[in-house]
Design a protein around this motif. Sequence first.
Motif, mmCIF file in Angstrom:
data_model
loop_
_atom_site.group_PDB
_atom_site.id
_atom_site.type_symbol
_atom_site.label_atom_id
_atom_site.label_comp_id
_atom_site.label_asym_id
_atom_site.label_seq_id
_atom_site.Cartn_x
_atom_site.Cartn_y
_atom_site.Cartn_z
ATOM 1 N N SER A 4 0.829 -1.205 0.000
ATOM 2 C CA SER A 4 0.000 0.000 0.000
ATOM 3 C C SER A 4 0.864 1.255 0.000
ATOM 4 O O SER A 4 0.570 2.226 -0.700
ATOM 5 C CB SER A 4 -0.913 0.008 1.227
ATOM 6 O OG SER A 4 -1.796 -1.077 1.203
ATOM 7 N N TYR A 106 -7.745 -1.416 -5.117
ATOM 8 C CA TYR A 106 -7.542 -0.023 -5.508
ATOM 9 C C TYR A 106 -6.895 0.137 -6.876
ATOM 10 O O TYR A 106 -7.220 1.066 -7.614
ATOM 11 C CB TYR A 106 -6.717 0.719 -4.451
ATOM 12 C CG TYR A 106 -5.508 -0.020 -3.945
ATOM 13 C CD1 TYR A 106 -4.324 -0.061 -4.668
ATOM 14 C CD2 TYR A 106 -5.545 -0.678 -2.721
ATOM 15 C CE1 TYR A 106 -3.229 -0.743 -4.203
ATOM 16 C CE2 TYR A 106 -4.453 -1.351 -2.240
ATOM 17 C CZ TYR A 106 -3.278 -1.386 -2.987
ATOM 18 O OH TYR A 106 -2.186 -2.064 -2.514
ATOM 19 N N LEU A 127 -7.797 6.228 -2.957
ATOM 20 C CA LEU A 127 -7.590 6.473 -1.526
ATOM 21 C C LEU A 127 -8.600 5.716 -0.655
ATOM 22 O O LEU A 127 -8.240 5.169 0.387
ATOM 23 C CB LEU A 127 -7.667 7.980 -1.247
ATOM 24 C CG LEU A 127 -6.570 8.822 -1.908
ATOM 25 C CD1 LEU A 127 -6.791 10.298 -1.641
ATOM 26 C CD2 LEU A 127 -5.191 8.390 -1.423
ATOM 27 N N ALA A 128 -9.867 5.675 -1.100
ATOM 28 C CA ALA A 128 -10.895 4.980 -0.324
ATOM 29 C C ALA A 128 -10.588 3.492 -0.208
ATOM 30 O O ALA A 128 -10.717 2.894 0.872
ATOM 31 C CB ALA A 128 -12.270 5.190 -0.967
ATOM 32 N N ASN A 129 -10.145 2.886 -1.305
ATOM 33 C CA ASN A 129 -9.894 1.448 -1.286
ATOM 34 C C ASN A 129 -8.580 1.093 -0.598
ATOM 35 O O ASN A 129 -8.460 0.023 0.008
ATOM 36 C CB ASN A 129 -9.951 0.901 -2.712
ATOM 37 C CG ASN A 129 -11.374 0.797 -3.222
ATOM 38 O OD1 ASN A 129 -12.151 -0.034 -2.772
ATOM 39 N ND2 ASN A 129 -11.749 1.675 -4.143
ATOM 40 N N CYS A 131 -7.525 2.792 1.970
ATOM 41 C CA CYS A 131 -7.924 2.914 3.381
ATOM 42 C C CYS A 131 -8.631 1.657 3.866
ATOM 43 O O CYS A 131 -8.455 1.240 5.015
ATOM 44 C CB CYS A 131 -8.830 4.132 3.571
ATOM 45 S SG CYS A 131 -7.949 5.709 3.485
ATOM 46 N N ARG A 132 -9.427 1.040 2.997
ATOM 47 C CA ARG A 132 -10.115 -0.198 3.390
ATOM 48 C C ARG A 132 -9.101 -1.289 3.694
ATOM 49 O O ARG A 132 -9.229 -2.010 4.698
ATOM 50 C CB ARG A 132 -11.064 -0.642 2.274
ATOM 51 C CG ARG A 132 -11.782 -1.941 2.602
ATOM 52 C CD ARG A 132 -12.867 -2.280 1.609
ATOM 53 N NE ARG A 132 -13.607 -3.459 2.039
ATOM 54 C CZ ARG A 132 -14.809 -3.791 1.606
ATOM 55 N NH1 ARG A 132 -15.418 -3.019 0.712
ATOM 56 N NH2 ARG A 132 -15.415 -4.866 2.055
ATOM 57 N N GLU A 133 -8.090 -1.420 2.853
ATOM 58 C CA GLU A 133 -7.072 -2.441 3.085
ATOM 59 C C GLU A 133 -6.292 -2.166 4.367
ATOM 60 O O GLU A 133 -6.068 -3.065 5.184
ATOM 61 C CB GLU A 133 -6.112 -2.503 1.899
ATOM 62 C CG GLU A 133 -5.007 -3.537 2.096
ATOM 63 C CD GLU A 133 -3.980 -3.509 0.992
ATOM 64 O OE1 GLU A 133 -2.782 -3.470 1.309
ATOM 65 O OE2 GLU A 133 -4.372 -3.520 -0.189
ATOM 66 N N ILE A 134 -5.860 -0.912 4.544
ATOM 67 C CA ILE A 134 -5.074 -0.557 5.732
ATOM 68 C C ILE A 134 -5.890 -0.761 7.001
ATOM 69 O O ILE A 134 -5.378 -1.259 8.017
ATOM 70 C CB ILE A 134 -4.567 0.893 5.617
ATOM 71 C CG1 ILE A 134 -3.539 0.990 4.488
ATOM 72 C CG2 ILE A 134 -3.962 1.367 6.933
ATOM 73 C CD1 ILE A 134 -3.076 2.391 4.184
ATOM 74 N N LEU A 135 -7.168 -0.394 6.960
ATOM 75 C CA LEU A 135 -8.039 -0.586 8.126
ATOM 76 C C LEU A 135 -8.146 -2.067 8.491
ATOM 77 O O LEU A 135 -8.102 -2.430 9.671
ATOM 78 C CB LEU A 135 -9.429 -0.016 7.835
ATOM 79 C CG LEU A 135 -10.455 -0.118 8.971
ATOM 80 C CD1 LEU A 135 -10.002 0.729 10.157
ATOM 81 C CD2 LEU A 135 -11.832 0.325 8.503
#
Length: 201
Positions: A4, A106, A127-129, A131-135
């Motif tokens: 990421s 992403y 950025l949204a996707n 963030c989903r992975e990092i979360l």
Amino acid sequence: MKGSIIIVGFFVAGVLCGLFRWIPPEWVTHSNISFYALCGLMFCVGIGVGNDPQTLKNFRALNPRLVFLPIMTVLGTLAGSAAVSLLLTGRSLADCLAVGAGFGYYSLSSIFITEYKGAEMGTIALLANICREILTLLAAPLMVRWCGKLAPISAGGATTMDTTLPIITRTSGQEFVVVSIFHGFVVDFSVPFLVTLFCSI
């Protein structure tokens, strides 16, 4: 996590190249470079699936009830995206659904959305996707504790067959490896179809 950061690094490098005109804008705006990049990416995805014969064997050993997990992930994500569209007055329902339909994939979804909706929406999708992975990577232990062992799999979306698989295995248990791979494969496969569907509305 490392993947990421590398992706974000390339994104920042691209922004700097655009701002300071290090690369002539016409090379990007008046060419099919993003289309060819997308074709190459889809080809690599196909190779990845075809090179792993064990994946099909793992699918046969799957509990039949868990077949519905990726379906619920898709429906839950789209429902959440629709709810967010009520708060974002500047974005249409179709725009929010297209971004949500990336399901954490992403690289692929942002290219599709850029092609259909422009660079701004493509950046939002990226950025949204990410963030989903990092979360998922950061919060997987809490998800297991509060919501059960399937929660990080659903949260990971399309990434559960690759980048988030190690953390899911560590927190949910080795017995969920097959479920995670199956879930990631199905959700991954749905991304190009759903993203293009919502982008064309």
